[in-house]
Enzyme design. Structure first.
Site, PDB file in Angstrom:
ATOM      1  CG  ASP A  94      41.261 122.084  13.596  1.00  0.00           C
ATOM      2  OD1 ASP A  94      42.240 121.648  14.248  1.00  0.00           O
ATOM      3  OD2 ASP A  94      40.658 121.402  12.763  1.00  0.00           O
ATOM      4  CB  SER A  95      40.025 123.869  19.088  1.00  0.00           C
ATOM      5  OG  SER A  95      38.790 123.229  18.785  1.00  0.00           O
ATOM      6  N   GLY A  96      40.724 121.007  17.471  1.00  0.00           N
ATOM      7  CA  GLY A  96      40.563 119.571  17.648  1.00  0.00           C
ATOM      8  C   GLY A  96      39.158 119.171  18.031  1.00  0.00           C
ATOM      9  N   GLY A  97      38.338 120.143  18.386  1.00  0.00           N
ATOM     10  CA  GLY A  97      36.986 119.832  18.833  1.00  0.00           C
ATOM     11  C   GLY A  97      36.145 119.144  17.778  1.00  0.00           C
ATOM     12  CG  PHE A  98      34.798 119.175  13.025  1.00  0.00           C
ATOM     13  CD1 PHE A  98      33.437 119.412  12.903  1.00  0.00           C
ATOM     14  CD2 PHE A  98      35.414 118.360  12.090  1.00  0.00           C
ATOM     15  CE1 PHE A  98      32.697 118.853  11.854  1.00  0.00           C
ATOM     16  CE2 PHE A  98      34.693 117.796  11.037  1.00  0.00           C
ATOM     17  CZ  PHE A  98      33.329 118.055  10.932  1.00  0.00           C
ATOM     18  CG  ASP A 148      34.017 124.852  19.002  1.00  0.00           C
ATOM     19  OD1 ASP A 148      35.036 124.164  18.743  1.00  0.00           O
ATOM     20  OD2 ASP A 148      33.179 125.139  18.127  1.00  0.00           O
ATOM     21  CD  GLN A 191      29.620 125.868  17.228  1.00  0.00           C
ATOM     22  OE1 GLN A 191      28.612 125.677  16.549  1.00  0.00           O
ATOM     23  NE2 GLN A 191      30.789 125.338  16.901  1.00  0.00           N
ATOM     24  N   GLY A 218      29.651 125.362  13.386  1.00  0.00           N
ATOM     25  CA  GLY A 218      28.358 124.683  13.355  1.00  0.00           C
ATOM     26  C   GLY A 218      27.609 124.810  12.044  1.00  0.00           C
ATOM     27  CG  ASP A 268      38.847 125.378   7.055  1.00  0.00           C
ATOM     28  OD1 ASP A 268      39.069 124.153   7.134  1.00  0.00           O
ATOM     29  OD2 ASP A 268      37.984 125.950   7.764  1.00  0.00           O
ATOM     30  CB  CYS A 306      42.167 126.667 -15.702  1.00  0.00           C
ATOM     31  SG  CYS A 306      43.266 126.580 -14.264  1.00  0.00           S
ATOM     32  CB  CYS A 308      46.573 125.981 -12.990  1.00  0.00           C
ATOM     33  SG  CYS A 308      45.956 124.361 -13.531  1.00  0.00           S
ATOM     34  CB  CYS A 311      44.821 123.946 -17.325  1.00  0.00           C
ATOM     35  SG  CYS A 311      43.521 123.312 -16.234  1.00  0.00           S
ATOM     36  CG  HIS A 337      42.497 122.058 -11.970  1.00  0.00           C
ATOM     37  ND1 HIS A 337      42.576 123.052 -12.918  1.00  0.00           N
ATOM     38  CD2 HIS A 337      41.168 121.884 -11.724  1.00  0.00           C
ATOM     39  CE1 HIS A 337      41.363 123.460 -13.241  1.00  0.00           C
ATOM     40  NE2 HIS A 337      40.490 122.755 -12.541  1.00  0.00           N
TER      41      HIS A 337
END
Length: 379
Positions: A94-98, A148, A191, A218, A268, A306, A308, A311, A337
């Site tokens: 990501d850009s770091g903006g958040f 952004d 946005q 956003g 994500d 499950c 996995c 489990c 899990h």
């Protein structure tokens, strides 16, 4: 030749959801996809081998945090993020903006960029579109994000309009500053909050710049689920059908399915790893808090449906014991899990699209998970 290419394989006749494949310099991944988050060049408590074992082909890392620690020059000196963390699959940064807008209480937005304080040391820092590109070029991720502003929810219309216009100008500067378009794809971020006309304005501006992919930003910032779904319904149709669509910061099971139905390809979120460290599990029958006393003598698996590694081999009683004692292995098991659960869920979503039954799958899953019950507990 673009570094990122989207291949549409199938459109679900029942819902319009898309089954596809994204091709990157470090391999391809099927969509819709959930991307585990490895903020500091590691998905917390998980090894790269375990991520591969559970079916992850792409992970997300964070520009802001890697800029602060260890520094992009150290990562570049190792040969890039893939070699630094020994990950052979695709990486999105990501850009770091958040983080600038969510972690720093003291910040000043200017046309050139954002002045703020390091959330660890208090040091004054400045992040601009050009600096965000320089850092991500040094990291060497397959997919980079434009810098952004992520406005809060709710935001006044006039503020949001000015923010959208600034984000469009910053996106153009990002494209100009991007030095590795041949092996790193750069996504623009749409946005506009809950305002349909501003989403249209943002999409129009960014599409004119011809990014190889587009994110929807956003959302998942405190708005109700029905608002998110409504925004997706009028936003995703604005985006080019031949390019991937990425909904940022979304990871609850219901939102993944609802997002896929509304045309999203990539998701994500830190949710599955964060709640795992609190002893909260995602299961086929809903949320399970393994810390609770009623599981002290429960020798069954976390999720009987499950398959996995966790489990198949460990009981709720054992995992509760580890978590209650703050044993690292307990957090490893709960994290494994939860990530496996979401990766398998997205595989089931892809299968349902292929068989034109995603709407039916949603209904069945929501019923079994308990989303349709009054006072259902979500994440």
């Amino acid at each position: 030749m673009t570094a990122i290419r989207y291949e549409l394989i199938k459109t679900c006749k029942q819902t319009g959801a898309r089954l596809g494949k994204v091709h990157t310099p470090h391999g391809s991944f099927d969509t819709p996809v959930f991307m585990p988050v490895g903020t500091l060049a590691t998905v917390k408590t998980m090894s790269p081998g375990e991520l591969e074992e559970m079916g992850a082909n792409i992970i997300l890392s964070n520009t802001y945090h890697l800029w602060l620690r260890p520094g992009e020059d150290i990562v570049k000196g190792a040969g890039g993020l893939h070699k630094f963390m020994n990950w052979n699959g695709s990486i999105l940064t990501d850009s770091g903006g958040f983080q600038v807008f969510s972690l720093s209480d003291l910040r000043k937005i200017e046309e050139e960029g954002v002045h703020f304080r390091n959330h660890l040391s208090g040091e004054k820092l400045f992040l601009s579109p050009e600096k965000a590109m320089q850092i991500q070029n040094a990291l060497g991720s397959d997919i980079m994000m434009a810098f952004d502003e992520c406005p809060p929810y709710p935001a006044e219309y006039d503020y949001m309009k000015a923010s959208v216009e600034r984000t469009s100008r910053w996106a153009e500067r990002c494209l100009t500053a991007h030095e590795r378009p041949q092996d790193q794809g750069l996504f623009g971020i749409v946005q506009g909050g809950e305002y349909e006309d501003l989403r249209k304005l943002s999409a129009r501006d960014l599409i004119s710049l011809d990014f190889p992919g587009y994110a929807i930003g956003g959302l998942s910032v405190g708005e109700p689920k029905d608002v998110m779904n409504r925004v997706l319904e009028f936003t995703t149709p604005l985006l080019p059908s031949e390019k991937p669509r990425y909904l940022m910061g979304v990871g609850s099971p219901d939102s993944l399915i609802d997002g896929a139905i509304r045309g999203v390809d990539m998701f994500d979120c830190v949710l599955p790893t964060r709640i795992a460290r609190n002893g909260t599990l995602m299961t086929s029958e809903g949320r399970l808090v393994v810390r609770n006393a009623k599981y002290a003598r429960d020798y069954g698996p976390l999720d009987p449906n499950c398959d996995c590694h966790v489990c198949r081999n460990y009981s709720r009683a054992y995992i509760r014991h580890l978590v209650k004692c703050n044993e690292t292995y307990g957090f490893r098991l709960t994290t494994y899990h939860n990530l496996y659960f979401l990766l398998k869920l997205m595989k089931q979503v892809r299968e349902a699209i292929l068989e034109d039954r995603l709407g039916d799958f949603r209904d069945e899953f929501f019923e079994q998970y308990g989303f349709n019950k009054p006072n259902a507990k979500n994440f």
